[in-house]
Design an enzyme around this catalytic site. Structure first.
Site, short mmCIF file in Angstrom:
data_model
loop_
_atom_site.label_atom_id
_atom_site.label_comp_id
_atom_site.label_asym_id
_atom_site.label_seq_id
_atom_site.Cartn_x
_atom_site.Cartn_y
_atom_site.Cartn_z
CG ASP A 123 6.30 2.28 6.36
OD1 ASP A 123 5.89 3.16 5.57
OD2 ASP A 123 5.55 1.54 7.02
CD GLU A 174 1.87 6.77 7.98
OE1 GLU A 174 2.53 6.26 7.04
OE2 GLU A 174 0.95 6.18 8.56
N1 DAL Z 1 0.62 3.56 7.29
C1 DAL Z 1 -0.06 3.58 6.02
C2 DAL Z 1 -1.15 4.59 5.97
C3 DAL Z 1 -0.59 2.22 5.65
O1 DAL Z 1 -0.92 1.45 6.55
O2 DAL Z 1 -0.71 1.96 4.47
ZN ZN Z 2 3.95 3.04 5.26
#
Ligand code: DAL
Ligand code: ZN
Length: 251
Positions: free
Chosen positions: A111, A161
C-alpha cells in the site's frame, strides 16, 4: 533437458498466486522478506527489489511512502477486528480482506501513500496525478498491477483501492494492464491455455513469451524443460502452476 517435479505445495506459492475470499492463502509467504525502510514495512525480496527500482526510475523516493507491506495472519486479524469496531462491517468488508485471505500475507502486496504528515493506514491517499500517477504508469514494466480497480469491484469483491499494488512479475503485469484484466480474470484466461499444448503467446520487450497452465492431476507431476530456456514457475493457488517460457523473438 531439465526435469522438474511439481508438487501441490508448488501450486500454492509464487508471485502469481490468487489470494482472495474464495482462495485463502494455504501456507505462509512464498519467499524471503526484506525490510524496505520506513516503519517495519516488509516485502518478499523480489517485490522489494522491483519496488525500489521503480521508485528510483520515477524519482519517487521522497514523494511516495510505503504504508503497509507484509502482514502475518495475526496482524491481518487485528486490522480486520479493529476496523470492524471503528468503521463497521460494510466498510471493513469493502477495504479489509478476511484474515487468511489477504494478499498482504503473501509479501507481494504494498500500500502506497503520497507522502504527508498524516497518512490514513487503511485508505491512504494515492492520487491519479503527480508522482503517484507516474508510479502507476510505469508499474507494469516492473511487474506490478493496481489490484483493486473501480470497474472490477464485482470481480475482486473488494472496493476500489488506488493505493494497493500487487507484484505479479513481468510479462504478466503487462498483459493484464494492456487487456484490462484483474488477476481473477487473468487466471481464467491462462487456464484456457494448457502447458505444452496451447500456450498463451505474448510478444514484448523483443522477447516471445509462452505462458501455459499445468493442472496438477496427481500428487506429483514431472515436466521437462529444455536447458537453454529461461523459465518461471508460479502457483496459481487453484491447484495448478503457471509456467512462463522466455523464448527468443523470431525475426
Ligand atoms: N485492503 C486489502 C483488500 C487487504 O486487506 O488485503
Ligand atoms: Zn493493501
Amino acid at each position: 533437458m531439465n526435469n522438474k517435479r511439481i508438487t501441490m505445495s508448488d501450486t500454492e506459492r509464487g508471485s502469481l498466486i490468487l489470494v482472495n475470499k474464495d482462495h485463502p492463502l494455504k501456507g505462509e509467504t512464498s519467499g524471503k522478506l526484506i525490510n524496505i525502510g520506513g516503519e517495519g514495512v516488509l516485502l518478499e525480496s523480489r517485490t522489494a527489489a522491483m519496488l525500489v527500482q521503480l521508485l528510483k526510475d520515477i524519482k519517487g523516493e521522497e514523494d511516495i511512502t510505503a504504508v503497509s507491506g507484509y502482514r502475518s495472519y495475526k496482524e491481518q486479524e487485528e486490522i480486520f477486528n479493529d476496523s470492524l469496531e471503528e468503521n463497521g462491517r460494510e466498510f471493513t468488508e469493502r477495504y479489509v480482506a478476511y484474515p487468511g485471505c489477504s494478499e498482504h500475507q503473501t509479501g507481494y502486496a504494498i500500500d502506497l501513500a503520497k507522502t504527508a504528515k498524516e497518512i490514513d493506514f487503511l485508505c491512504p491517499d494515492f492520487p491519479y496525478a503527480g508522482t503517484p500517477q507516474k508510479f502507476r504508469d510505469k508499474a507494469a514494466d516492473y511487474g506490478f498491477i493496481q489490484r483493486y480497480e473501480k470497474e472490477k469491484e464485482g470481480v475482486t469483491k473488494i472496493g476500489h483501492e488506488p493505493w494497493h499494488f500487487r507484484y505479479v512479475g513481468y510479462p504478466h503485469s503487462r498483459i493484464m494492464k494492456d487487456n484490462n484484466l484483474s488477476l481473477e480474470e487473468y487466471m481464467e484466461l491462462i487456464e484456457e491455455h494448457p502447458y505444452g499444448v496451447k500456450p498463451f503467446v505474448f510478444h514484448g520487450n523483443k522477447q516471445c513469451f509462452e505462458i501455459g497452465c499445468l493442472k496438477l492431476e496427481e500428487k506429483e507431476q514431472e515436466i521437462t524443460i529444455s536447458e537453454d530456456i529461461i523459465y518461471q514457475i508460479s502457483g496459481s493457488n487453484r491447484k495448478s502452476v503457471i509456467i512462463t517460457l522466455w523464448k527468443e523473438q523470431k525475426v
